[in-house]
Design an enzyme around this catalytic site. Sequence first.
Site, PDB file in Angstrom:
ATOM      1  N   ASN A  10       0.868  -1.183   0.000  1.00 14.94           N
ATOM      2  CA  ASN A  10       0.000   0.000   0.000  1.00 14.94           C
ATOM      3  C   ASN A  10       0.904   1.232   0.000  1.00 14.94           C
ATOM      4  OD1 ASN A  10      -1.810   2.039   0.560  1.00 14.94           O
ATOM      5  ND2 ASN A  10      -2.259   1.358   2.664  1.00 14.94           N
ATOM      6  N   TRP A  11       0.913   1.925  -1.125  1.00 11.21           N
ATOM      7  CA  TRP A  11       1.851   3.055  -1.256  1.00 11.21           C
ATOM      8  C   TRP A  11       1.308   4.334  -0.623  1.00 11.21           C
ATOM      9  CZ3 TRP A  11       3.786   2.519  -7.071  1.00 11.21           C
ATOM     10  CH2 TRP A  11       4.399   1.260  -7.216  1.00 11.21           C
ATOM     11  N   LYS A  12       0.070   4.304  -0.186  1.00 10.72           N
ATOM     12  CA  LYS A  12      -0.563   5.462   0.462  1.00 10.72           C
ATOM     13  C   LYS A  12      -0.369   6.734  -0.385  1.00 10.72           C
ATOM     14  CE  LYS A  12       0.110   3.213   4.864  1.00 10.72           C
ATOM     15  NZ  LYS A  12       0.126   3.321   6.311  1.00 10.72           N
ATOM     16  N   HIS A  96      -9.407   0.714   5.151  1.00  6.87           N
ATOM     17  CA  HIS A  96      -8.100   0.868   5.798  1.00  6.87           C
ATOM     18  C   HIS A  96      -8.267   1.731   7.052  1.00  6.87           C
ATOM     19  CE1 HIS A  96      -3.985   2.184   6.512  1.00  6.87           C
ATOM     20  NE2 HIS A  96      -3.622   1.089   5.865  1.00  6.87           N
ATOM     21  N   GLU A  98      -6.651   4.105   8.190  1.00  7.75           N
ATOM     22  CA  GLU A  98      -6.531   5.558   7.969  1.00  7.75           C
ATOM     23  C   GLU A  98      -7.836   6.128   7.413  1.00  7.75           C
ATOM     24  OE1 GLU A  98      -2.848   5.326   5.777  1.00  7.75           O
ATOM     25  OE2 GLU A  98      -1.881   4.687   7.628  1.00  7.75           O
ATOM     26  N   GLU A 168      -5.292  -5.656  10.465  1.00  8.77           N
ATOM     27  CA  GLU A 168      -4.286  -4.625  10.695  1.00  8.77           C
ATOM     28  C   GLU A 168      -4.562  -3.941  12.031  1.00  8.77           C
ATOM     29  OE1 GLU A 168      -2.346  -3.348   6.808  1.00  8.77           O
ATOM     30  OE2 GLU A 168      -4.090  -2.084   7.063  1.00  8.77           O
ATOM     31  N   GLY A 174       2.416   1.669  10.984  1.00 10.41           N
ATOM     32  CA  GLY A 174       3.331   2.804  10.889  1.00 10.41           C
ATOM     33  C   GLY A 174       4.011   3.159  12.202  1.00 10.41           C
ATOM     34  N   SER A 214       3.500  -2.719  10.354  1.00 11.61           N
ATOM     35  CA  SER A 214       4.959  -2.728  10.495  1.00 11.61           C
ATOM     36  C   SER A 214       5.603  -4.038  10.047  1.00 11.61           C
ATOM     37  CB  SER A 214       5.347  -2.368  11.933  1.00 11.61           C
ATOM     38  OG  SER A 214       4.888  -1.058  12.235  1.00 11.61           O
ATOM     39  N   GLY A 236       4.877   1.185   4.887  1.00 12.54           N
ATOM     40  CA  GLY A 236       6.192   1.831   4.772  1.00 12.54           C
ATOM     41  C   GLY A 236       7.237   1.003   4.032  1.00 12.54           C
TER      42      GLY A 236
HETATM   43  C1  PEP Z   1      -0.718  -0.269   6.128  1.00 13.74           C
HETATM   44  O1  PEP Z   1      -0.812   0.911   5.860  1.00 13.74           O
HETATM   45  O2  PEP Z   1      -1.576  -1.047   5.704  1.00 13.74           O
HETATM   46  C2  PEP Z   1       0.394  -0.686   6.950  1.00 13.74           C
HETATM   47  C3  PEP Z   1       0.361  -1.888   7.445  1.00 13.74           C
HETATM   48  O3  PEP Z   1       1.422   0.222   7.155  1.00 13.74           O
HETATM   49  P1  PEP Z   1       2.882  -0.089   7.799  1.00 13.74           P
HETATM   50  O4  PEP Z   1       3.394  -1.341   7.124  1.00 13.74           O
HETATM   51  O5  PEP Z   1       3.695   1.112   7.479  1.00 13.74           O
HETATM   52  O6  PEP Z   1       2.679  -0.308   9.263  1.00 13.74           O
END
Ligand code: PEP
Length: 253
Positions: A10-12, A96, A98, A168, A174, A214, A236
């Site tokens: 996921n490049w956000k 998600h 976010e 998640e 993050g 993460s 990330g």
């Molecule tokens: C995500 O945004 O789905 C995610 C898991 O982010 P990160 O790997 O940065 O924790």
Amino acid sequence: MMRRPLIAGNWKMHKTIAGARELAAAVAEASRKVGDRDVMVAPPCTALVAVAEVLAGSGVMLAAQNIHWQESGAFTGEISPAMLRDVGGSAAIIGHSERRHLFGENNAMINKRILGALAAGITPVLCIGETLAQREAGSTTAVLEGQLRAGLAGVDPSGATELVIAYEPVWAIGTGKTATKEQAQTVHVFIRQVVGELYEKTIAGQMRILYGGSVKPDNIDSLMSQEDIDGVLVGGAALDADSFIRIISFSTV
Ligand code: PEP
């Protein structure tokens, strides 16, 4: 029950077109070397067309980071399943954390997005997860069950077979804090059990349940060694070609 692993990035809100092309090219090349797993990337909308061009013929799945339920209309800021298909996309991240926590998306809206994606032949990646406060209050399973039941409302068995779930935990996204492989495995078993109650055991047994939060090159192998972790959704660490390629190339032996 054999479930084909799925590694999704996921490049956000990252990458210009040039950066997206470069990363997509590296992912496409790496994915050709691993035949026994699926790879997916979710670039920002502005880079979907460019990334689709780079990925053509590679087998890497192209996803949107969100999707509306209507085919077109007065919905400023949204993209439709038809638009995603038009650029060669086949999947969409939905719900998600976010979107839920920063943009106020609720279960009812997320359910509409899921139903709209399925109706249009787009594979939904339904994200669910508890906050730290909810975990500490002992309500993890209640929260997840609520998100699952609401998110999957009206989804028929064939839709459920198509769908992917991403667990998640919000406290792990993050933050550099990963759920231990045991914590994630326990939750994945619980999710599969709820899906089994909503549908039937065979559907639950086939459903891919990803872990996200993460995920990094140094924890991917141990996470993927867990029986009910069928893949990962990476934020990330999916932005850097070397680290995402290491994650794609996980090995559990
Ligand atoms: C995500 O945004 O789905 C995610 C898991 O982010 P990160 O790997 O940065 O924790």
